[in-house]
Design a protein around this motif. Structure first.
Motif, PDB file in Angstrom:
ATOM      1  N   UNK A   1      53.323  58.397  51.002  1.00 31.42           N
ATOM      2  CA  UNK A   1      53.084  56.983  51.274  1.00 31.42           C
ATOM      3  C   UNK A   1      52.613  56.277  50.003  1.00 31.42           C
ATOM      4  N   UNK A   2      53.023  55.015  49.861  1.00 31.02           N
ATOM      5  CA  UNK A   2      52.605  54.220  48.722  1.00 31.02           C
ATOM      6  C   UNK A   2      51.257  53.581  48.962  1.00 31.02           C
ATOM      7  N   UNK A   3      50.528  53.313  47.883  1.00 34.83           N
ATOM      8  CA  UNK A   3      49.189  52.748  48.029  1.00 34.83           C
ATOM      9  C   UNK A   3      48.912  51.735  46.921  1.00 34.83           C
ATOM     10  N   UNK A   4      48.228  50.666  47.315  1.00 38.48           N
ATOM     11  CA  UNK A   4      47.709  49.664  46.392  1.00 38.48           C
ATOM     12  C   UNK A   4      46.186  49.720  46.466  1.00 38.48           C
ATOM     13  N   UNK A   5      45.537  49.762  45.316  1.00 30.55           N
ATOM     14  CA  UNK A   5      44.078  49.899  45.314  1.00 30.55           C
ATOM     15  C   UNK A   5      43.440  48.932  44.326  1.00 30.55           C
ATOM     16  N   UNK A   6      42.333  48.348  44.748  1.00 28.70           N
ATOM     17  CA  UNK A   6      41.524  47.505  43.880  1.00 28.70           C
ATOM     18  C   UNK A   6      40.076  47.941  44.028  1.00 28.70           C
ATOM     19  N   UNK A   7      39.373  48.073  42.897  1.00 26.61           N
ATOM     20  CA  UNK A   7      37.957  48.442  42.919  1.00 26.61           C
ATOM     21  C   UNK A   7      37.109  47.262  42.494  1.00 26.61           C
TER      22      UNK A   7
ATOM     23  N   UNK B   1      45.422  41.222  38.538  1.00 24.93           N
ATOM     24  CA  UNK B   1      46.397  40.736  39.523  1.00 24.93           C
ATOM     25  C   UNK B   1      45.710  40.128  40.734  1.00 24.93           C
ATOM     26  N   UNK B   2      44.647  40.784  41.215  1.00 27.00           N
ATOM     27  CA  UNK B   2      43.987  40.354  42.446  1.00 27.00           C
ATOM     28  C   UNK B   2      42.675  39.668  42.081  1.00 27.00           C
ATOM     29  N   UNK B   3      42.663  38.350  42.118  1.00 24.03           N
ATOM     30  CA  UNK B   3      41.506  37.514  41.763  1.00 24.03           C
ATOM     31  C   UNK B   3      40.730  38.077  40.566  1.00 24.03           C
ATOM     32  N   UNK B   4      41.467  38.359  39.504  1.00 22.04           N
ATOM     33  CA  UNK B   4      40.853  38.819  38.270  1.00 22.04           C
ATOM     34  C   UNK B   4      40.610  40.307  38.175  1.00 22.04           C
TER      35      UNK B   4
ATOM     36  N   UNK C   1      56.549  34.004  43.442  1.00 19.78           N
ATOM     37  CA  UNK C   1      56.299  32.866  42.570  1.00 19.78           C
ATOM     38  C   UNK C   1      54.867  32.825  42.049  1.00 19.78           C
ATOM     39  N   UNK C   2      53.929  33.442  42.758  1.00 20.06           N
ATOM     40  CA  UNK C   2      52.519  33.323  42.402  1.00 20.06           C
ATOM     41  C   UNK C   2      52.079  34.300  41.320  1.00 20.06           C
ATOM     42  N   UNK C   3      52.684  35.452  41.273  1.00 20.69           N
ATOM     43  CA  UNK C   3      52.184  36.488  40.369  1.00 20.69           C
ATOM     44  C   UNK C   3      53.309  37.411  39.947  1.00 20.69           C
TER      45      UNK C   3
ATOM     46  N   UNK D   1      32.286  37.601  47.202  1.00 18.31           N
ATOM     47  CA  UNK D   1      33.278  38.147  46.282  1.00 18.31           C
ATOM     48  C   UNK D   1      34.089  39.234  46.967  1.00 18.31           C
ATOM     49  N   UNK D   2      33.411  40.101  47.722  1.00 18.93           N
ATOM     50  CA  UNK D   2      34.096  41.172  48.442  1.00 18.93           C
ATOM     51  C   UNK D   2      35.051  40.613  49.484  1.00 18.93           C
ATOM     52  N   UNK D   3      34.625  39.588  50.191  1.00 20.80           N
ATOM     53  CA  UNK D   3      35.464  38.975  51.221  1.00 20.80           C
ATOM     54  C   UNK D   3      36.700  38.343  50.582  1.00 20.80           C
ATOM     55  N   UNK D   4      36.511  37.684  49.446  1.00 20.50           N
ATOM     56  CA  UNK D   4      37.635  37.062  48.747  1.00 20.50           C
ATOM     57  C   UNK D   4      38.636  38.107  48.287  1.00 20.50           C
ATOM     58  N   UNK D   5      38.139  39.218  47.745  1.00 21.29           N
ATOM     59  CA  UNK D   5      39.009  40.287  47.276  1.00 21.29           C
ATOM     60  C   UNK D   5      39.793  40.909  48.424  1.00 21.29           C
ATOM     61  N   UNK D   6      39.128  41.155  49.528  1.00 21.51           N
ATOM     62  CA  UNK D   6      39.756  41.740  50.713  1.00 21.51           C
ATOM     63  C   UNK D   6      40.913  40.871  51.194  1.00 21.51           C
ATOM     64  N   UNK D   7      40.676  39.595  51.295  1.00 24.90           N
ATOM     65  CA  UNK D   7      41.708  38.667  51.760  1.00 24.90           C
ATOM     66  C   UNK D   7      42.842  38.534  50.756  1.00 24.90           C
ATOM     67  N   UNK D   8      42.486  38.439  49.464  1.00 25.12           N
ATOM     68  CA  UNK D   8      43.500  38.281  48.426  1.00 25.12           C
ATOM     69  C   UNK D   8      44.390  39.508  48.312  1.00 25.12           C
TER      70      UNK D   8
END
Length: 209
Positions: A75-81, A57-60, A22-24, A90-97
């Motif tokens: 194996x599948x992977x999701x990555x955000x830079x 997708x992930x906090x902007x 529902x969120x995204x 900001x890093x902590x927020x991204x990690x959690x999100x």
């Protein structure tokens, strides 16, 4: 940051999971072909590397999805830079999100989480090298880099090991500065993991101040 599943990602399944979220909702644009700035004799539009990047997708920040083959296992992977940031929060927020988003897609079989940090530090006073005595060709050797690694067994591909590494290397072309990099691959999500990582990096930097 990368979250690696213990199973490959199928795009049709990924979109199905996203539709239930529902969120995204994921939106995928066709890959872009970047034309060279200088005309060439080749009239064909050559296709560049294809990647599946979902915008903001992930906090902007964009989410990149791919499969990676380790040894004989896919194996599948999701990555955000997160680039050029000075805010630790900001890093902590991204990690959690990032973690919350993957869990919201109901992927339960997580193989590993991986955090990679790189930056330039303003220190380069490396300690003296005293591990080998009576070197024939060096009078006063110093370390030019420091590297510590934990968790490597040597029994399989290092990229599959649950390891922690901090590396600090003098930059020969920029006096009094060093390149700092850290790689952490771990099994369980820990909310205060980034705080612990930066504390350990700070401890390494104290050796060259």
């Amino acid at each position: 940051m990368v979250i690696i599943l213990d199973e490959p990602i199928e795009l049709s399944d990924l979109f199905s999971r996203s539709m239930k979220n529902e969120n995204e909702k994921l939106r995928l644009d066709a890959p872009e072909v970047i034309m060279p700035g200088t005309p060439t004799n080749n009239l064909m539009i050559t296709q560049g590397p294809i990647g599946f990047s979902f915008p903001k997708v992930i906090v902007g920040h964009n989410l990149v999805v791919f499969n990676v083959k380790h040894s004989d296992r896919k194996r599948g992977a999701f990555q955000v830079e997160l680039r050029n940031t000075k805010g630790f929060d900001v890093s902590v927020e991204l990690y959690k999100a990032m973690w919350q988003y993957v869990k919201s897609l109901n992927y339960e079989n997580v193989y590993a989480l991986e955090i990679v940090i790189t930056f330039t530090a303003k220190y380069s006073k490396y300690p003296k090298f005293e591990m080998v005595e009576n070197l024939e060709t060096m009078r006063n050797p110093n370390f030019a880099g420091l590297r510590i690694i934990d968790g490597y067994t040597g029994l399989k591909d290092m990229r599959e090991e649950f390891i922690s590494e901090i590396r600090v290397e003098s930059l020969p072309y920029i006096p009094a500065k060093s390149q700092v990099s850290a790689v952490y691959r771990f099994k369980e999500y820990e909310e205060d993991k980034l705080q612990k990582i930066f504390k350990d990096i700070e401890g390494m930097l104290n050796l060259i101040r």
